[in-house]
Design a protein around this motif. Structure first.
Motif, PDB file in Angstrom:
ATOM      1  N   GLU A 129     -18.782  -4.931 -10.358  1.00  0.00           N
ATOM      2  CA  GLU A 129     -19.491  -6.218 -10.321  1.00  0.00           C
ATOM      3  C   GLU A 129     -18.506  -7.386 -10.327  1.00  0.00           C
ATOM      4  N   LYS A 130     -17.502  -7.309 -11.173  1.00  0.00           N
ATOM      5  CA  LYS A 130     -16.495  -8.379 -11.259  1.00  0.00           C
ATOM      6  C   LYS A 130     -15.664  -8.443  -9.982  1.00  0.00           C
ATOM      7  N   ASP A 131     -15.305  -7.280  -9.420  1.00  0.00           N
ATOM      8  CA  ASP A 131     -14.555  -7.260  -8.162  1.00  0.00           C
ATOM      9  C   ASP A 131     -15.360  -7.922  -7.045  1.00  0.00           C
ATOM     10  N   GLY A 132     -16.655  -7.661  -6.996  1.00  0.00           N
ATOM     11  CA  GLY A 132     -17.523  -8.268  -5.994  1.00  0.00           C
ATOM     12  C   GLY A 132     -17.577  -9.783  -6.142  1.00  0.00           C
ATOM     13  N   LEU A 133     -17.665 -10.249  -7.373  1.00  0.00           N
ATOM     14  CA  LEU A 133     -17.703 -11.684  -7.640  1.00  0.00           C
ATOM     15  C   LEU A 133     -16.390 -12.354  -7.229  1.00  0.00           C
ATOM     16  N   ILE A 134     -15.272 -11.717  -7.549  1.00  0.00           N
ATOM     17  CA  ILE A 134     -13.960 -12.252  -7.173  1.00  0.00           C
ATOM     18  C   ILE A 134     -13.860 -12.345  -5.647  1.00  0.00           C
ATOM     19  N   HIS A 135     -14.310 -11.307  -4.969  1.00  0.00           N
ATOM     20  CA  HIS A 135     -14.277 -11.308  -3.498  1.00  0.00           C
ATOM     21  C   HIS A 135     -15.114 -12.456  -2.929  1.00  0.00           C
ATOM     22  N   GLN A 136     -16.302 -12.666  -3.477  1.00  0.00           N
ATOM     23  CA  GLN A 136     -17.165 -13.763  -3.019  1.00  0.00           C
ATOM     24  C   GLN A 136     -16.511 -15.122  -3.258  1.00  0.00           C
ATOM     25  N   LEU A 137     -15.904 -15.295  -4.412  1.00  0.00           N
ATOM     26  CA  LEU A 137     -15.242 -16.567  -4.721  1.00  0.00           C
ATOM     27  C   LEU A 137     -14.054 -16.818  -3.809  1.00  0.00           C
ATOM     28  N   GLU A 138     -13.286 -15.761  -3.521  1.00  0.00           N
ATOM     29  CA  GLU A 138     -12.152 -15.903  -2.610  1.00  0.00           C
ATOM     30  C   GLU A 138     -12.642 -16.320  -1.214  1.00  0.00           C
ATOM     31  N   TYR A 140     -15.371 -17.946  -0.525  1.00  0.00           N
ATOM     32  CA  TYR A 140     -15.863 -19.326  -0.649  1.00  0.00           C
ATOM     33  C   TYR A 140     -14.695 -20.304  -0.584  1.00  0.00           C
TER      34      TYR A 140
END
Length: 144
Positions: A129-138, A140
């Motif tokens: 879940e955290k890896d997915g969030l980091i990927h989305q933020l990157e 963005y």
């Protein structure tokens, strides 16, 4: 936040291995070794009555000088059992496991055992879940 049902659906091996309270700890250890699991739900008459783990074995058999051959699972298992339902979320499970110092959490639906979550299952899910969030933020930040 994912639900217990979603987490169970992603597990490679979804089969829940159980043992009866009258079986010996030696039999429980053999099943755990054969199935490569650290705990077994204890089931009697299709009803969850406890959980027995390698930790229970170490503390309640080995350290007390008992025999694996002569000790029934019922003397070693942890009971009553803390359970969750498939609709509960990951955060609830993590709180329960942390607060109650549990490493395994049986999943019960309509009184029937449908799965077993380990602390490892939950940690794996949190990391994903955290890896997915980091990927989305990157993405963005890069304007993608």
């Amino acid at each position: 936040m994912k639900t217990v049902a979603q987490i169970l659906a992603t597990k490679q091996n979804q089969q829940v291995h159980t043992i009866a309270p009258h079986n010996t700890m030696l039999e429980a250890l053999q099943v755990m070794a054969e199935k490569n699991v650290g705990a077994l739900p204890v089931v009697e008459d299709d009803r969850l009555v406890g959980v027995v783990s390698e930790r229970d074995y170490a503390r309640k058999v080995v350290l007390q000088g008992r025999s694996s051959v002569g000790t029934p699972v019922s003397m070693v298992m942890s009971a009553p059992v803390v359970t969750v339902e498939p609709k509960q979320d990951l955060r609830t499970c993590m709180s329960l496991m942390t607060d109650r110092k549990l490493r395994h959490l049986p999943v019960v639906d309509g009184g029937r055992l449908v799965g077993l979550l380990s602390i490892g299952d939950l940690v794996k899910e949190v990391i994903a879940e955290k890896d997915g969030l980091i990927h989305q933020l990157e993405q963005y930040i890069r304007g993608e």
